[in-house]
Write a protein that holds these residues in place. Structure first.
Motif, PDB file in Angstrom:
ATOM      1  N   ASN A  71      35.781 -31.954  -3.116  1.00  0.00           N
ATOM      2  CA  ASN A  71      37.172 -31.634  -2.791  1.00  0.00           C
ATOM      3  C   ASN A  71      37.943 -32.835  -2.304  1.00  0.00           C
ATOM      4  N   ALA A 124      37.418 -21.544 -13.279  1.00  0.00           N
ATOM      5  CA  ALA A 124      37.551 -21.725 -11.838  1.00  0.00           C
ATOM      6  C   ALA A 124      37.472 -20.410 -11.080  1.00  0.00           C
ATOM      7  N   THR A 134      26.487 -20.374  -5.848  1.00  0.00           N
ATOM      8  CA  THR A 134      27.807 -20.949  -6.135  1.00  0.00           C
ATOM      9  C   THR A 134      27.621 -22.245  -6.909  1.00  0.00           C
ATOM     10  N   ASP A 189      29.631 -25.754  -7.756  1.00  0.00           N
ATOM     11  CA  ASP A 189      30.733 -26.565  -7.279  1.00  0.00           C
ATOM     12  C   ASP A 189      31.966 -26.420  -8.181  1.00  0.00           C
ATOM     13  N   LYS A 190      33.114 -26.317  -7.540  1.00  0.00           N
ATOM     14  CA  LYS A 190      34.389 -26.086  -8.242  1.00  0.00           C
ATOM     15  C   LYS A 190      34.638 -27.120  -9.326  1.00  0.00           C
ATOM     16  N   ARG A 232      32.473 -26.591 -12.339  1.00  0.00           N
ATOM     17  CA  ARG A 232      32.920 -25.470 -13.192  1.00  0.00           C
ATOM     18  C   ARG A 232      34.055 -25.920 -14.099  1.00  0.00           C
ATOM     19  N   VAL A 271      42.580 -26.410  -9.909  1.00  0.00           N
ATOM     20  CA  VAL A 271      41.679 -26.069  -8.820  1.00  0.00           C
ATOM     21  C   VAL A 271      42.001 -26.865  -7.572  1.00  0.00           C
TER      22      VAL A 271
END
Lengths: 255, 376
Positions: free
Chosen positions: B165, B226, B238, B240-241, B244, B320
């Motif tokens: 992020n 996302a 999960t 990781d964003k 994805r 995202v």
């Protein structure tokens, strides 16, 4: 029955087509073709275009599939069984009218590719084998050139050497000199004559009647999808039996 | 002494000696002649030339003065820029850290910078044909990827741990672009081969997949990746964003590339397939050694088209909430002090994209030349 081991009977034909018929859609290309080729025999197939000669020999290595009849090559029947097809293909070499060399590989890479991948030959052995065959077709100095840099006659000789590197039992030739300039036809035919003299089983589709007379044991004339006449070479040229054969021979022998 | 009788008129002739070969004539075209031939060869051409010259005379000096002469390059005070008449490149000198590295913590900027250098070095090495051996490239990429991940994520060797992020700017663009290529290209090859397969199930799956993904906008694909995709994962797992999103981009890229590759596969003469078959080569041997090398060479221009597109599509990670170089630039000129100079900022980003796309384009031409396309 389909997976029978290669026959050890030396007198049995190495290729046998029995009542083979083939259709392209609704067009029948082969009608009830029967043919037997013995070991070491040289068979020349001639006929007008569209007569099914190329289709017939392409069925022998399953580049085309037949819908009816049986084809048995070296004891292996050709069906949809992939393993059978692959074993037949490694024993049958083919030389094409358009040469079909791999343009992105050098001459020697063209030759060593199949032995290394299919027969798992080590690289050096494959290279030695390739050079031997290049010498046999009399162009060892072209080994590191690309096909695009060679003349048509040289390319076709490379194509012959490439098939020979797999050390096949049978060699099929589909109009090997039809795409060549006249001055290059002789060099390719000389190689084929030498190959014939070394005892290879050959099935050749060609219009070169001089070559046929020298080399062929048996002549086959096809027209309209069927074998019209099959005879030993002498008899075929001197006393063709069928009217159609005579007509065709008169057309190609006068020019 | 009588002369020898001349031969009869219809006797023909035989060349007695080989003619010498003179050198080709040297052509030199004067400047005025060149002007006349190229700019003023006809009335419509002349009118266009005159209009073009007027346009150049009008715009070039103004552009040069705006960009170079009246421009301000270094100042912390926007007032200086307002006073000057030209471009305010000071926007970039002020904001370049944010533009290039996004929201990455300021004191750690050396890490993405080093990662960029490693990345560019790896790319340059991989581009050179003399290094095209698995023995060289595979360890190189594994080492480079490991090093870059360590640098960017930290957590080991005393580096401050950061998440994806926090990534932004040019390194993020590079990561997204590379990830898309690495994931997308193998899938593209498989889809192209699958679509040409004789096996009906495989062929149908490939057709539906390719046509389905191509029909949908990239934004939708990324949105699905996302937001929708995590809903399908079992609880507790999960992904990781950023991963994805890269997978989504890779799949989208793959569907377009698959069709380009399929065009190449179709262009190869049937005789090549037949020759390979008649030698006894099996499907994957034939595909790997004979068919794909030729197919890819033929469609290099088409492939590079999508590669360049993909390079620019990396900006969609904004979906995202990640800021690549373009979004970071937008965010940085939102500063009320500098907002008037967004033109300069965007021009600069455009220039950065231009460098990347141009490099890819030149590389494409290099590859085409090297493989001799168009000469065979």
């Amino acid at each position: 029955m389909a997976d029978a081991a290669p026959t050890t009977d030396a007198l049995a034909p190495i290729i046998r087509l029995t009542s083979v018929s083939k259709w392209f859609g609704s067009f029948q290309a082969l009608r009830n073709v029967d043919l037997a080729v013995g070991r070491g025999e040289k068979v020349v197939v001639c006929g007008p275009s569209g007569s099914g000669k190329s289709t017939m020999i392409r069925c022998i290595n399953r580049l085309e599939s037949h819908q009816r009849g049986r084809i048995v090559v070296d004891g292996i029947e050709l069906t949809d069984n992939l393993r059978n097809i692959e074993s037949v293909r490694s024993e049958v070499g083919m030389v094409f009218q358009a040469f079909n060399l791999f343009p992105h590989l050098t001459v020697i890479d063209n030759l060593t590719l199949a032995p290394m991948l299919v027969r798992r030959m080590p690289k050096q052995d494959a290279a030695d084998l390739a050079m031997d065959y290049l010498k046999r077709v009399r162009i060892p100095e072209q080994a590191f050139k690309y096909p695009g840099q060679l003349s048509g006659g040289q390319q076709q000789r490379v194509a012959i050497a490439r098939s020979l590197c797999m050390q096949p039992k049978i060699m099929l030739f589909d109009e090997p000199t039809s795409a060549l300039d006249p001055e290059m036809i002789k060099e390719v035919l000389d190689v084929m004559v030498e190959l014939a003299e070394s005892g290879m089983t050959m099935v050749v589709v060609t219009h070169e009647m001089g070559f046929a007379r020298t080399v062929a044991d048996k002549m086959v004339f096809m027209d309209d999808g069927e074998i019209v006449e099959e005879a030993p070479t002498e008899a075929f040229f001197d006393r063709p039996g069928s009217e159609r054969t005579r007509l065709f021979m008169s057309q190609i022998l006068t020019h | 002494m009588s002369r020898a009788p001349s031969p009869p008129a219809d006797a023909g002739w035989i060349q007695q000696r080989k003619p010498s070969e003179p050198p080709p004539p040297v052509e030199r075209i004067g400047f005025l002649r060149w002007l006349r031939d190229n700019l003023f060869s006809s009335v419509p051409n002349s009118i266009i030339s005159v209009l073009g010259i007027i346009a150049l005379v009008y715009s070039v000096p103004r552009a040069v003065s705006w960009v170079f002469i009246d421009s301000v390059w270094y100042t912390a005070d926007p007032g200086t820029c307002r006073a000057a008449g030209g471009a305010c490149w000071a926007v970039i000198t002020e904001k370049h850290r944010v533009m290039f590295f996004g929201l990455y913590p300021f004191e750690e900027h050396w890490r993405p910078f080093l990662a960029l250098i490693l990345y560019l070095g790896t790319l340059v090495i991989s581009a050179m044909p003399r290094f095209w051996r698995w023995r060289i490239l595979l360890p190189l990429w594994i080492a480079a990827t490991a090093a870059i991940l360590v640098l960017m994520l930290g957590g080991v060797f005393g580096l401050r741990p950061l998440e994806t992020n926090d990534w932004g700017g040019l390194p993020l663009t590079m990561v997204v672009f590379t990830g898309t290529m690495v994931i997308g290209t193998p899938i593209a090859v498989l889809l192209a081969l699958g679509r040409r397969s004789d096996m009906p199930v495989i062929k149908t799956i490939c057709v539906i997949f390719i046509e389905g993904v191509r029909a949908v906008p990239l934004v939708t694909v990324l949105f699905c990746a996302a937001v929708v995709f995590p809903l399908l994962l079992p609880p507790g797992i999960t992904i990781d964003k950023l991963v994805r999103v890269i997978i989504g981009m890779g799949i989208f890229f793959a569907c377009f590339q698959a069709e380009v590759i399929r065009g190449g596969l179709q262009a190869i003469p049937r005789g090549q397939y037949e020759a390979a078959d008649s030698l006894g080569l099996r499907y994957w041997q034939k595909t790997r050694k004979i068919i794909l090398p030729q197919a890819i060479r033929i469609v290099i221009p088409g492939l590079m088209n999508h590669v360049i597109s993909s390079f620019k599509n990396s900006t969609y990670v904004i979906i995202v909430g990640l800021f690549d170089i373009l979004n970071a630039t937008s965010a940085s000129v939102a500063d009320p002090n500098w907002i008037a100079y967004y033109t300069e900022a965007y021009l600069f980003v455009a220039f950065v994209y231009f460098l990347g796309a141009f490099a890819l384009s030149r590389y494409s031409q290099f590859l085409e030349q090297r493989f001799g396309e168009g000469r065979r």
